[in-house]
Design an enzyme around this catalytic site. Sequence first.
Site, mmCIF file in Angstrom:
data_model
loop_
_atom_site.group_PDB
_atom_site.id
_atom_site.type_symbol
_atom_site.label_atom_id
_atom_site.label_comp_id
_atom_site.label_asym_id
_atom_site.label_seq_id
_atom_site.Cartn_x
_atom_site.Cartn_y
_atom_site.Cartn_z
ATOM 1 N N GLU A 156 0.882 -1.042 -0.042
ATOM 2 C CA GLU A 156 -0.146 0.006 -0.214
ATOM 3 C C GLU A 156 0.863 1.257 -0.131
ATOM 4 O O GLU A 156 0.667 2.152 0.833
ATOM 5 C CB GLU A 156 -1.092 -0.080 1.219
ATOM 6 C CG GLU A 156 -1.996 -1.286 1.127
ATOM 7 C CD GLU A 156 -2.768 -1.355 2.331
ATOM 8 O OE1 GLU A 156 -2.776 -0.417 3.349
ATOM 9 O OE2 GLU A 156 -3.541 -2.257 2.506
ATOM 10 N N GLU A 261 -6.636 -10.459 -0.833
ATOM 11 C CA GLU A 261 -7.312 -10.321 0.098
ATOM 12 C C GLU A 261 -9.132 -10.242 -0.248
ATOM 13 O O GLU A 261 -9.477 -9.298 0.150
ATOM 14 C CB GLU A 261 -6.998 -9.177 0.801
ATOM 15 C CG GLU A 261 -5.546 -9.091 1.403
ATOM 16 C CD GLU A 261 -5.118 -7.847 1.881
ATOM 17 O OE1 GLU A 261 -6.020 -7.052 2.683
ATOM 18 O OE2 GLU A 261 -3.931 -7.331 1.997
#
Length: 370
Positions: A156, A261
């Site tokens: 991220e 995810e």
Amino acid sequence: MLLKKTLTFASLAMLFSAQSPDSERLKDIFADSYHIGVAVNARQVNSSDEKVNTLIAEHFNSLSPENGLKWERVHPELDRYDFKFGDDYVALGEKIGAFTIGHCLVWHQQTPRWVFQDENNEALSKDALISRMEEHIEAVAGRYKGRIHGWDVVNEAFNEDGSFRESNWYKVAGKDFMKAAFRKAHEVDPEAELYYNDYNVWNAAKRKGILDFAKEMVAEGIQVDAIGMQGHYQLDTPTLEQIEQGIIDIHEAGFKVMVTELDVDVLPRPRRAVGADLNMNFANSDEYNPYKDGITAEGEAKLAARYAEIFEIYEKHKDKITRVTFWGLGDGNSWLNNFPVRGRTNYPLLFDRNLEPKTEVIEKIASKVK
């Protein structure tokens, strides 16, 4: 033999029962497609519940850790590491023959403040910070060399517009922190696959920034094997076209695709969900927490339809995808019970709060397997 659309509801219930170890499992259904993974927490890694152990071993052939290998857990103090979870997690992966993932070596969250400071609590220089990061990677990735098969090296690091996130890493070291992290991870374990992982990779602007930099690293001889597309979806967003284009663009840029995810949020999201009072109100709201006493048949049908259309895209592009990992074993453990509002009751996974299979959802997904 792969599941066919003609399987009955009753036969699927028996097929997916965690108590029927001789039956075909999720990992068998997708054996000709990609690894099917699950993120596990410390309680599940060390569980005395045979249902938990059977579910993990029989249905999944890839494991990811939820929080146990993040910096604050594995390296909480400058001169102290805690490898208890990591050792147990890797041992579980070896026991069930899983493709084991390390998540994650470098992230702007769940990283202690001391990482960025010297003994006088002053900000580290660029060289000192990169050196500290490299020492961490050497200690963690080095401990599991040859046992963890792929690492989310950096997590991220990009904004929605494709620019670099102004994290503490970036403020001190610029984009060089990412290059150094990937170089060091490869040096420590040359056989491990190395990934960049992020959410909203379906967003074209963000994806372009990620891919441009990933290609820049590869052009400099830095190993980057795959881009992890976090699959945190809602019932109506992103569009199927956005998901599909993300897969295509990553593949055409020269990288493997991993859905890292996966879950589907079935609850409506309030525009503003911050502050304790708001959280309390939303958690008690019939509008924003509609399934406090259990999801309705209509709600589960919507979940099944959404998963089916997502997996239809994945199956269409299974030549590009190497792994699909669900972010949690069952609904009761999902982070979405507390995001973006704490205390709500969510139903985003394939197994419910009692770790029983959602037969309708699984039937819909299985029907998309070619």
